[in-house]
Design a protein around this motif. Structure first.
Motif, short mmCIF file in Angstrom:
data_model
loop_
_atom_site.label_atom_id
_atom_site.label_comp_id
_atom_site.label_asym_id
_atom_site.label_seq_id
_atom_site.Cartn_x
_atom_site.Cartn_y
_atom_site.Cartn_z
N THR A 194 0.86 -1.20 0.00
CA THR A 194 0.00 0.00 0.00
C THR A 194 0.89 1.24 0.00
OG1 THR A 194 -0.04 0.04 2.41
CG2 THR A 194 -1.82 -1.15 1.33
N ARG A 195 0.24 2.40 -0.27
CA ARG A 195 1.04 3.64 -0.30
C ARG A 195 1.68 3.91 1.05
NH1 ARG A 195 -1.79 8.60 -3.46
NH2 ARG A 195 -0.35 9.80 -2.20
N VAL A 196 0.91 3.67 2.11
CA VAL A 196 1.45 3.93 3.45
C VAL A 196 2.54 2.90 3.77
CG1 VAL A 196 -0.20 2.58 4.83
CG2 VAL A 196 0.86 4.57 5.81
N GLY A 197 2.38 1.68 3.28
CA GLY A 197 3.40 0.64 3.49
C GLY A 197 4.70 1.02 2.83
N LYS A 198 4.60 1.63 1.65
CA LYS A 198 5.80 2.04 0.92
C LYS A 198 6.51 3.18 1.65
CE LYS A 198 5.67 0.04 -3.45
NZ LYS A 198 4.39 -0.56 -3.70
N ILE A 199 5.71 4.06 2.27
CA ILE A 199 6.33 5.15 3.06
C ILE A 199 7.07 4.53 4.25
CG2 ILE A 199 5.85 7.19 4.50
CD1 ILE A 199 3.36 7.64 2.69
N GLY A 200 6.57 3.35 4.67
CA GLY A 200 7.28 2.59 5.69
C GLY A 200 7.01 3.05 7.11
N GLU A 201 5.79 3.53 7.36
CA GLU A 201 5.47 3.89 8.75
C GLU A 201 4.14 3.26 9.11
OE1 GLU A 201 3.67 7.72 9.53
OE2 GLU A 201 4.06 8.29 7.46
N SER A 202 3.97 2.93 10.34
CA SER A 202 2.68 2.40 10.78
C SER A 202 1.91 3.52 11.43
CB SER A 202 2.87 1.26 11.76
OG SER A 202 1.63 0.90 12.29
N ILE A 203 0.74 3.82 10.88
CA ILE A 203 -0.04 4.95 11.40
C ILE A 203 -0.59 4.66 12.78
CG2 ILE A 203 -2.28 6.08 11.02
CD1 ILE A 203 -1.47 6.35 8.13
N LEU A 204 -0.80 3.39 13.06
CA LEU A 204 -1.51 3.07 14.31
C LEU A 204 -0.59 2.69 15.47
CD1 LEU A 204 -4.47 1.09 12.80
CD2 LEU A 204 -4.45 3.43 13.57
N THR A 205 0.70 3.09 15.40
CA THR A 205 1.55 2.73 16.54
C THR A 205 1.23 3.62 17.72
OG1 THR A 205 3.21 4.15 15.59
CG2 THR A 205 3.55 1.79 15.31
N ILE A 206 1.32 3.03 18.90
CA ILE A 206 1.06 3.80 20.12
C ILE A 206 2.34 3.78 20.93
CG2 ILE A 206 -0.23 3.80 22.29
CD1 ILE A 206 -2.51 2.51 20.63
N LYS A 207 2.87 4.95 21.21
CA LYS A 207 4.10 5.03 22.00
C LYS A 207 3.78 4.73 23.46
CE LYS A 207 7.40 6.80 19.19
NZ LYS A 207 7.03 6.06 18.04
N GLU A 208 4.57 3.86 24.05
CA GLU A 208 4.40 3.53 25.48
C GLU A 208 4.96 4.68 26.30
OE1 GLU A 208 2.92 1.87 28.25
OE2 GLU A 208 3.36 0.06 27.11
N GLN A 209 4.11 5.31 27.09
CA GLN A 209 4.58 6.41 27.92
C GLN A 209 4.93 5.89 29.31
OE1 GLN A 209 1.08 8.84 27.53
NE2 GLN A 209 2.12 10.26 26.19
N ILE A 210 5.98 6.48 29.90
CA ILE A 210 6.33 6.08 31.27
C ILE A 210 5.43 6.87 32.21
CG2 ILE A 210 8.17 6.09 32.99
CD1 ILE A 210 10.14 5.72 30.72
N SER A 211 4.74 6.16 33.07
CA SER A 211 3.79 6.84 33.96
C SER A 211 4.52 7.42 35.16
CB SER A 211 2.73 5.84 34.44
OG SER A 211 3.34 4.94 35.32
N PRO A 212 3.89 8.40 35.85
CA PRO A 212 4.52 9.00 37.04
C PRO A 212 4.91 7.92 38.07
CG PRO A 212 2.52 10.18 36.47
CD PRO A 212 2.60 9.01 35.56
N LEU A 213 4.04 6.92 38.21
CA LEU A 213 4.30 5.85 39.19
C LEU A 213 5.56 5.06 38.81
CD1 LEU A 213 3.43 4.26 41.64
CD2 LEU A 213 1.84 2.98 40.24
N GLN A 214 5.71 4.77 37.51
CA GLN A 214 6.90 4.03 37.07
C GLN A 214 8.18 4.82 37.38
OE1 GLN A 214 5.19 3.30 33.14
NE2 GLN A 214 6.37 1.43 33.04
N ILE A 215 8.12 6.14 37.12
CA ILE A 215 9.29 7.00 37.37
C ILE A 215 9.66 6.96 38.86
CG2 ILE A 215 10.11 9.40 37.36
CD1 ILE A 215 8.23 9.75 34.85
N GLN A 216 8.62 7.09 39.72
CA GLN A 216 8.87 7.10 41.17
C GLN A 216 9.45 5.76 41.63
OE1 GLN A 216 5.12 8.23 42.91
NE2 GLN A 216 5.28 10.33 42.19
#
Length: 836
Positions: A194-216
C-alpha cells in the motif's frame, strides 16, 4: 451493522480468499518478530539478583562447598522459573490485548457482510467503509453515497475530499479516514504494497509512555541499589579487617547485597499492571497501555457523550408532527393517509443504504406504512451532505420518467430557516419543538422542494422548501444508568455531559439519568469565543455542554486539564477524536464507536456499558493500593533482613555470620511471590469507591507511609535481635541462635503479609476479603519451615536445629508482638477516622 448489500456486489468466495492470500499474503505492515528462548534467557539473566546468585554459586564451587553451590544453582533455577512465569504471564496478557486492539474491517464475501480482523483482508476483497472508519487497504471505489475521505496522513492536506466511482480519482488508500457517508471499494493492494506501506510507517503505533508511578518506582529502586552497594563494600572491608578471610568477607558482603536489592518491586509493578489490564480485558474493557490502569484510579472528571453512552442509541420513532393537519400522531396512527408525504420525504432525505440509527428507523417505518414501494425505481443523482450550523442535508432523486424528488431533513432550526413560513407559523412550530425537547425527545424537521433544470444552487440552503413536519425520536436512558451515576458521585468523581444535542433534550435526559445539575447549560458557540481563564471557570462549574462541535469539545477537555483535573473522556464519533486523544484517558465505545475514536482512545469498552468505566476506575484504585501494599511489605521485611545480616558483624556479637546466602535466598524466595502474586490477587477494600480520587501528582509513598514501613521493619528487627540475645544468654549455640532468629523472622514475615492487607481495617475484618493465594502461600512457607527444622538432612544443610514446642512458642510470641502492635495503631486510626 445494518447494511443492505448494493446490487451486483457479491465479493470473494472462501476459495478465492485462500488463493488470494497464498499469492499476496496477509495485510500487515511489519513482520512480527518473535522473542527467541535465548533472548528471553538473556533478559532474565540480566537481573541483578541472578548475577549475585551465580557469583555466590561459583565462590562455593571454588572453595569446594558443593552442597551450598548446588543449593544456589537450584535457587537460580527457581528464581529464573519464577521470572519466566511472571514475564510470560505479563507478555501473554499484553499479546491478548494487542489482538483485541486490532480494528475489525467490514467486507462482502459470499454475498454476505462479514466483520473480519484487518490483517485478514486479501487482494480482491470488497471492503465497506463508513463515517469514522480508517481505511485499511488501497482500493478502487465501486459504490458510494455521500462519501468523503480525509487523506492528510498521506498528503498533509487536512480538508476532506468527496469521491465516487465516477471521480477522476476513484481510489482510496490505507491509513486514510472516512469523514462522511459510505463506500464499497475493491482491494488492490495490502500490507507493505500500500502507499502507506511504501512510506514505511505504521499509522496506528502507540508510544508507550512512562507513567509517574513508574518513574517514582525506578527512582526508589535505584536509591535502594546505591545503598546496597555502599553496605556491601562496608561489610566486605569490615569483615576482611576482622577475619583476614577474603572468601568469607566476600560471601558476607554478597549475602547483604542480596538482602538489600529490592528486585521484587519492578517485577511486582509489571505483574500488577499487565495482569490488571488482562483481568479488565476479561470484563470487556480493552486497555491500550497497561500503565493507563494506574491513571484510571486517579480520574476526577468523566466527560460523557449523551447518545449511546447515557442513552440506548435505539432511536425509536415516537411521534410525527404533520404541519398541514397541525397535529401530533402517535406510533399506532402512523398509517394515517395524511402522514404519507411526511414519512415519504423523511425516508428520501435519508441515505439509500442507511447506517445512522435514525435513518434505519425511517426506512423501516416507510416499509411498514407505505402502500407503494418505489425505492428501486428512483436513483439519487445529486446530493448535499450534512453541513451547516445547525446542520441539514438534501437528496435529489429521479426515475426513468424524469420525475424528481427533492427531500431535506435536519435540525429543526435549519429547516425552519429555509422554509416558506410566516413568523407566526415558525413560532408555533418552535413551541411544538420545545415541548418535545423538554420531554427528552430528539426532533428532526423534514421539508420538500421542486426544481427544474440541472443548474442546481451551490448551497442547499438556496432551494425554496416547503415545510412538511417533524419526526420525533426517543432514545431512552440505559437501564441501571441511575445507579451508575450514583456510584460515580460516591467515588468523588464529577460528571460533565458533552453533546451535539440541544439544551432541552439534554436537560431532560440528564434528569432522567440521575445526573446532578444546578447550573445552566452552555452552548458550543459560546465556549469558542471565551478567554482561557474564563473557560477554565466555565468548564469547572458547568455540567451540561450542548450543541458541541469538535473544537469546543477539545477546548473543554484542555480547560479541565489546566484546572488540574484528571479527565476521562467518553466518545464514539469522528469529531470526538481530538478530545479523546487530549484527555488523560480517552474512552471509546466498542460496538458503535468509530475506528477513529477507537484508535484515538486509550481504553475501549466492548459492550458500550458505562458501568464498565466504574469497574475500570475501581480496578485502577485497587491495583494502585495493592502495589503500595506490596512495596510497603517489601520495605518492612527487607529492613530486618539487612540489619540481621549486618549488625551482629558491626557490633562484634558472638556469632557474626548468623545468616549465610542460603538463608537470605530462602527468605527472598518467600518474599518475591508474596508481594507480586499474592498482593496482586488482593481484593478491593470496602471503602475504596467511597473515597475521593487521589491527586495524580502525589508521590507514590508519602513520608508518612514510608515512615510506617520503616517503623514496622525496625520493630521486627528489634524482635529478631532480642531473640538472638535471649537465646545466647540462655546458653544457645550458633545453630540454636540461628534457628530461633530464622524462625522468628519467618513468623514475622507471615504475620506482616496478613496485617498489611489493610492499613485501616483490622486483620480480622480483612479475613472477609478472601484471598486463597495468601492462605496457600503462608501454608507453603510454614510447611517449608518445618521441613527445614525437622528433616535432618535439610536442617544440617541450613545449619539449623530442631526447636521444642516452647521455643517455637517464644519465636511466635516475639514475632506477634513485633508485628501486631500495628493493629493497635490501626484501631486508634479508625477511632479518629484519619483518612488513609
Amino acid at each position: 451493522m445494518s447494511h443492505n448489500i448494493p446490487e451486483g456486489l457479491t465479493g470473494l468466495t472462501n476459495d478465492e480468499v485462500i488463493a488470494s492470500r497464498q499469492q499476496y499474503g496477509y495485510n500487515r505492515l511489519e513482520v512480527v518478530q518473535k522473542n527467541t528462548w535465548f533472548d528471553l534467557l538473556i533478559n532474565v539473566l540480566k537481573e541483578p539478583m541472578l548475577i549475585l546468585l551465580i557469583i555466590i554459586a561459583f565462590i562455593y564451587v571454588i572453595i569446594g562447598d558443593y552442597g551450598e553451590a548446588a543449593f544456589m544453582f537450584v535457587a537460580l533455577v527457581v528464581v529464573t522459573a519464577v521470572s519466566f512465569y511472571q514475564d510470560n504471564r505479563s507478555k501473554k496478557a499484553l499479546e491478548e490485548l494487542e489482538k483485541l486492539n486490532e480494528p475489525l474491517s467490514t467486507v462482502i464475501r459470499n454475498s454476505k457482510i462479514e466483520e473480519i480482523p484487518t490483517h485478514d483482508i486479501v487482494v480482491g476483497d470488497l471492503c465497506i467503509t463508513e463515517e469514522g472508519r480508517i481505511i485499511n487497504a488501497d482500493g478502487k471505489i465501486l459504490h458510494s453515497n455521500d462519501f468523503s475521505v480525509n487523506e492528510s496522513s498521506l498528503t498533509g492536506e487536512s480538508f476532506s475530499v468527496f469521491k465516487d466511482n465516477r471521480s477522476e480519482d476513484n481510489l482510496v488508500y490505507s491509513g486514510t479516514v472516512t469523514v462522511s457517508g459510505l463506500a464499497v471499494f475493491k482491494v488492490q493492494k495490502i500490507g507493505k504494497e500500500t502507499r502507506v506501506g511504501k512510506i514505511g510507517e505504521s499509522i496506528l503505533t502507540i508510544k508507550e509512555q512512562i507513567s509517574p508511578l513508574q518513574i517514582q518506582i525506578r527512582k526508589f529502586v535505584k536509591w535502594m541499589a546505591v545503598i546496597g552497594i555502599v553496605i556491601f563494600l562496608m561489610v566486605c572491608i569490615f569483615s576482611y579487617i576482622k577475619t583476614g578471610d577474603l572468601v568469607t568477607s566476600l560471601l558476607s558482603g554478597l549475602t547483604l547485597a542480596m538482602s538489600v536489592l529490592p528486585e521484587e518491586i519492578p517485577v511486582a509493578f509489571t505483574t500488577f499492571m499487565a495482569l490488571g489490564a488482562w483481568k479488565l480485558m476479561r470484563e470487556g474493557i480493552i486497555i491500550k497501555r497497561s500503565s493507563i490502569v494506574e491513571t484510571l484510579g486517579s480520574t476526577t472528571v468523566i466527560c460523557t457523550d449523551k447518545t449511546g453512552t447515557i442513552t440506548e442509541n435505539s432511536m425509536q420513532l415516537k411521534h410525527l408532527y404533520n404541519f398541514k393537519s397541525n397535529r401530533t400522531y402517535e406510533e399506532k396512527e402512523f398509517k394515517a393517509d395524511e402522514l404519507t408525504e411526511l414519512i415519504d420525504y423523511a425516508m428520501w432525505s435519508s441515505e439509500p443504504v442507511p447506517f445512522d440509527p435514525m435513518e434505519i428507523t425511517l426506512h423501516k417505518i416507510y416499509e411498514e406504512t407505505q402502500k407503494n414501494e418505489v425505492r428501486k425505481e428512483y436513483k439519487m443523482f445529486h446530493e448535499y451532505p450534512l453541513e451547516g450550523k445547525p446542520p441539514m442535508m438534501t437528496h435529489l432523486f429521479e426515475n426513468l420518467n424524469k420525475d424528481r424528488i427533492i427531500a431535506a431533513k435536519g435540525a429543526p432550526e435549519a429547516i425552519l430557516n429555509v422554509s416558506r413560513l410566516s413568523d407566526a407559523e415558525k413560532e408555533k412550530i418552535r413551541n411544538v419543538i420545545k415541548t418535545f425537547g423538554q420531554q427528552g425527545y430528539r426532533v428532526l424537521a423534514v421539508a420538500k422542494s421542486h426544481f427544474e433544470g440541472n443548474n442546481f444552487p451551490e448551497k442547499q440552503q438556496d432551494f425554496e422548501f416547503e415545510f412538511l413536519g417533524l419526526t420525533v425520536f426517543y432514545d431512552p436512558p440505559k437501564k441501571g444508568i441511575h445507579e451508575v451515576f450514583q456510584n460515580i458521585y460516591d467515588a468523588g468523581i464529577k460528571v460533565k455531559v458533552i453533546t451535539g444535542d440541544n439544551e432541552d433534550t439534554t436537560n431532560a435526559i440528564a434528569k432522567q439519568a440521575g445526573i446532578i445539575n444546578t447550573t445552566p447549560a452552555i452552548n458550543g458557540s459560546e465556549i469558542i469565543n471565551t478567554s482561557e481563564g474564563e473557560l477554565m471557570q466555565i468548564s469547572e462549574r458547568t455540567t451540561l455542554f450542548t450543541r458541541m462541535f469538535p473544537d469546543a469539545k477539545l477546548a473543554v477537555v484542555n480547560a479541565l486539564k489546566k484546572k488540574g483535573e484528571v479527565v476521562a473522556m467518553l466518545g464514539d464519533g469522528v469529531n470526538d477524536g481530538p478530545a479523546l486523544k487530549a484527555a488523560h484517558i480517552g474512552v471509546a465505545m466498542g460496538n458503535k464507536g468509530t475506528e477513529i475514536a477507537k484508535s484515538a482512545a486509550a481504553l475501549v469498552i466492548t459492550n458500550d456499558d458505562l458501568e464498565k468505566l466504574i469497574v475500570g476506575i475501581a480496578a485502577g484504585r485497587r491495583i494502585y493500593t495493592n502495589i503500595k501494599k506490596a512495596v510497603q511489605y517489601i520495605i518492612s521485611i527487607h529492613i530486618p533482613i539487612i540489619l540481621t545480616v549486618s549488625l551482629p558483624l558491626f557490633l562484634g556479637w558472638v556469632f557474626p555470620q548468623i545468616f549465610t546466602p542460603v538463608h537470605v535466598i530462602f527468605l527472598e524466595l518467600v518474599m518475591g511471590p508474596t508481594c507480586s502474586i499474592v498482593y496482586e490477587n488482593e481484593p478491593m477494600e470496602k471503602n475504596t469507591m467511597k473515597r475521593p480520587p487521589r491527586a495524580m501528582g502525589d508521590t507514590f509513598l508519602s513520608l508518612n507511609e514510608l515512615g510506617i514501613s520503616v517503623v514496622q521493619g525496625l520493630l521486627i528487627t528489634l524482635g529478631v535481635l532480642f531473640v538472638y540475645q535471649f537465646t545466647v544468654q540462655n546458653g544457645g549455640d550458633e545453630e540454636k541462635t540461628r534457628t530461633m532468629v530464622f524462625t522468628t523472622l519467618i513468623f514475622a514475615n507471615i504475620l506482616l503479609s496478613f496485617t498489611n492487607r489493610s492499613f485501616f481495617y483490622s486483620i480480622i475484618e480483612t479475613f472477609r476479603n478472601r484471598n486463597p493465594l495468601l492462605i496457600g502461600m503462608s501454608a507453603l512457607v510454614l510447611g517449608l519451615l518445618f521441613l527445614i527444622l525437622y528433616v535432618k538432612p535439610v536442617s544440617l544443610f541450613f545449619k539449623v536445629t530442631a526447636l521444642t514446642i516452647n521455643e517455637l512458642g517464644i519465636a511466635l510470641l516475639i514475632a506477634a508482638v513485633s508485628v501486631l502492635w500495628f493493629e493497635i495503631y490501626k484501631l486508634v486510626k479508625r477511632k479518629w477516622r484519619v483518612k488513609v
